[in-house]
Design a protein around this motif. Structure first.
Motif, mmCIF file in Angstrom:
data_model
loop_
_atom_site.group_PDB
_atom_site.id
_atom_site.type_symbol
_atom_site.label_atom_id
_atom_site.label_comp_id
_atom_site.label_asym_id
_atom_site.label_seq_id
_atom_site.Cartn_x
_atom_site.Cartn_y
_atom_site.Cartn_z
ATOM 1 N N THR A 115 94.362 -82.935 0.711
ATOM 2 C CA THR A 115 95.776 -83.088 0.348
ATOM 3 C C THR A 115 96.454 -84.179 1.176
ATOM 4 O O THR A 115 97.451 -84.763 0.734
ATOM 5 N N ARG B 81 95.102 -84.427 -5.406
ATOM 6 C CA ARG B 81 95.744 -83.829 -4.233
ATOM 7 C C ARG B 81 96.682 -82.703 -4.646
ATOM 8 O O ARG B 81 96.785 -81.676 -3.975
ATOM 9 N N GLU B 82 97.366 -82.873 -5.778
ATOM 10 C CA GLU B 82 98.273 -81.828 -6.272
ATOM 11 C C GLU B 82 97.489 -80.579 -6.659
ATOM 12 O O GLU B 82 97.935 -79.446 -6.419
ATOM 13 N N PRO C 229 93.097 -89.547 -5.327
ATOM 14 C CA PRO C 229 94.188 -89.704 -6.299
ATOM 15 C C PRO C 229 95.252 -88.608 -6.188
ATOM 16 O O PRO C 229 94.957 -87.461 -5.832
ATOM 17 N N THR C 230 96.473 -88.974 -6.525
ATOM 18 C CA THR C 230 97.609 -88.061 -6.382
ATOM 19 C C THR C 230 97.436 -86.777 -7.177
ATOM 20 O O THR C 230 97.749 -85.680 -6.696
ATOM 21 N N ASP C 231 96.929 -86.886 -8.410
ATOM 22 C CA ASP C 231 96.794 -85.687 -9.245
ATOM 23 C C ASP C 231 95.782 -84.705 -8.657
ATOM 24 O O ASP C 231 95.975 -83.480 -8.727
ATOM 25 N N GLU D 26 94.946 -90.330 1.620
ATOM 26 C CA GLU D 26 95.518 -91.307 0.692
ATOM 27 C C GLU D 26 94.452 -91.986 -0.155
ATOM 28 O O GLU D 26 94.781 -92.750 -1.071
#
Length: 510
Positions: free
Chosen positions: A485, A495-496, A491-493, A488
């Motif tokens: 989480t 981590r969500e 990918p953001t999705d 960097e």
């Protein structure tokens, strides 16, 4: 183990054709009860007279004659009788009840009803109090959930304030998607009771839709599949909408639920035009979407099936990637199940078992997902579980990309226990991706991945956790979740999705 006195000289079999649209579900219920009793560690209960006495002491009206009628499928059992078997044999509450009750939800029974629906006894308030208190202490069990919702199912007039039902349903759904083994089956069937309820069905629909809408939520397929279990007039329109959702796993869950409604004949005729529209859109999508379309098409009536397959053949995907209109596996192929059968006999002392052979064939050679799923659930609830998993673990190392290997991987995902953890852990480092993934899933369900394991090494995406790795990490509350989480490079999705697991907790196993 040698066969003790009072054990059956012969176990009844399911005479229905392997490729028939319906199977003898009552025989399967009787079989599970019989082998559970006869393989018990307590030699006294293998004798019908002594077992009937124990059942009466547990509050179930029984005699040796009744036991014989039940276990030879001459008389249907009730949930109360199965609950008595669980109590006398020391099995987890709800293990036999939920497994047997779930059979008829996605498989047609050939003639005879598998279970007799009996009038519910009292105790509804006590059941509610037990669950409500357990929720407040985070100590719920699948048996408690199953008992409460079964009471509501049998006494639909026993109303509980909808606000309380809504709260309990959200808790139950959140536990079910993280549950394993008997904890999963009891909770899933408990939610199915709500899907059948004339008032609470809408509460379940609203709860599932709210759950799916949460950012980063990952285990949505089982949640959405619940909408295919109950009142189709309420759920089918929502499922058709979810079938066009931008998220692939949401489309997969909706397709599974719709396929069940079509198969069981409950899908509303007035919505056929919307169904055809969805199938057309899926056919024009990705290869995975085309596979979802095929899952719906093969369940349609014969008059509509060929039209759907023709649309599937005309899709623009190159022929080399297009799914075959034929079955994924032939209905009948030569798979040797004898070593599974020998291991089961040696472990339990039971005689040759035709139902065991039938279930093993359904797992290995059938492409009817619902039949394969219920065969695995029956084996999981049976005394053969550990012995069959032992053989599957050996088979997982052999003959890649064959029905025998695929069957072993499927069996392990249901049947592996903590006893198999060390061997499965070793296989998570195997050179073949498919072996690693199968071992990781089985280990996750059996007992969870130890915190020192480098899960990224098992990922098929290099330095990014794939779906199987995220699932394993989430179910084990693995420390890698926190690292992912914060990274960097991920990918953001994704981590969500890792954050979702952190918020909701690890596997539910009770």
């Amino acid at each position: 183990m040698t066969r003790g006195p009072g054990r059956p000289a012969q176990i009844l079999g399911d005479a229905s054709d392997l490729d028939a649209p319906a199977v003898d579900l009552r025989t399967r219920v009787a079989w599970l009860a019989r082998v559970s009793r006869c393989a018990s560690a307590d030699p006294a209960v293998s004798k019908q007279v002594a077992f009937a006495q124990r059942m009466r002491e547990a509050g179930v009206g029984a005699s040796s004659t009744k036991v014989s009628l039940w276990e030879n499928a001459h008389q249907p059992m009730t949930l109360a009788v199965l609950a008595g078997y669980e109590q006398v044999l020391g099995l987890p509450s709800g293990q036999l009840q939920s497994t047997c009750e779930g059979l008829g939800r996605s498989i047609f029974s050939s003639g005879r009803s598998p279970l007799q629906r009996a009038r519910a006894l009292g105790g509804g308030q006590q059941l509610l109090d037990t669950v409500y208190d357990a929720v407040s202490h985070q100590a719920t069990t699948g048996g408690d959930w199953f008992g409460l919702t079964s009471y509501w199912d049998h006494v639909p007039g026993a109303m509980v304030p909808v606000a309380i039902v809504r709260q309990l349903t959200a808790t139950l759904l959140g536990e079910m998607v993280r549950a394993c083994g008997v904890a999963y089956v009891t909770r899933y069937q408990a939610l199915c009771h709500l899907a059948d309820h004339p008032i609470y069905a809408q509460v379940l629909v609203d709860t599932v839709l709210d759950f799916v809408a949460v950012p980063g939520v990952e285990p949505v397929i089982d949640a959405i599949s619940l909408l295919g279990e109950g009142l189709a007039e309420q759920t089918a329109p929502e499922l058709l909408t979810l079938g066009a959702d931008p998220v692939g796993r949401v489309r997969a869950g909706a397709t599974a639920a719709l396929a069940n409604q079509i198969r069981m004949g409950s899908f509303p005729h007035a919505l056929r035009p919307r169904l055809r529209q969805l199938i057309g859109a899926l056919c024009a999508g990705s290869v995975d979407d085309a596979r979802l379309a095929r899952r719906l098409i093969v369940r349609l009536p014969e008059s509509e099936r060929e039209e759907g397959l023709a649309v599937l053949r005309r899709r623009t995907t190159p022929p080399s990637q297009a799914p075959s209109p034929r079955r994924t596996l032939p209905t009948l192929v030569q798979v040797d199940t004898s070593r599974y059968e020998r291991a089961a006999q040696e472990a339990t002392g039971l005689p040759r078992d035709p139902v065991l052979r039938r279930l093993l064939h359904e797992v290995h050679v059938h492409d009817r997902i619902e039949l394969r799923h219920h065969a695995c659930l029956l084996l999981m609830a049976s005394p053969y579980r550990t012995a069959v998993a032992d053989v599957a673990l050996t088979a997982l190392r052999e003959q890649p990309r064959t029905p025998a290997w695929a069957g072993a991987a499927i069996l392990l995902s249901y049947l592996a226990t903590e006893e198999h953890a060390a061997d499965l852990l070793a296989l998570t480092g195997h050179e073949r991706d498919d072996v690693r993934q199968a071992a990781l899933t089985a280990l996750t369900h059996a007992c969870g991945v130890p915190p020192e394991v480098d899960l990224l090494a098992a990922s098929t995406l290099g330095g990014v956790p794939d779906a199987a790795v995220r699932y394993a990490a989430g179910m084990a509350a693995h420390p890698a979740l926190g690292e992912w989480t914060r990274s960097e490079t991920i990918p953001t999705d994704i981590r969500e999705r890792c954050r979702w697991w952190q918020r909701h907790g690890a596997a539910v196993r009770a």
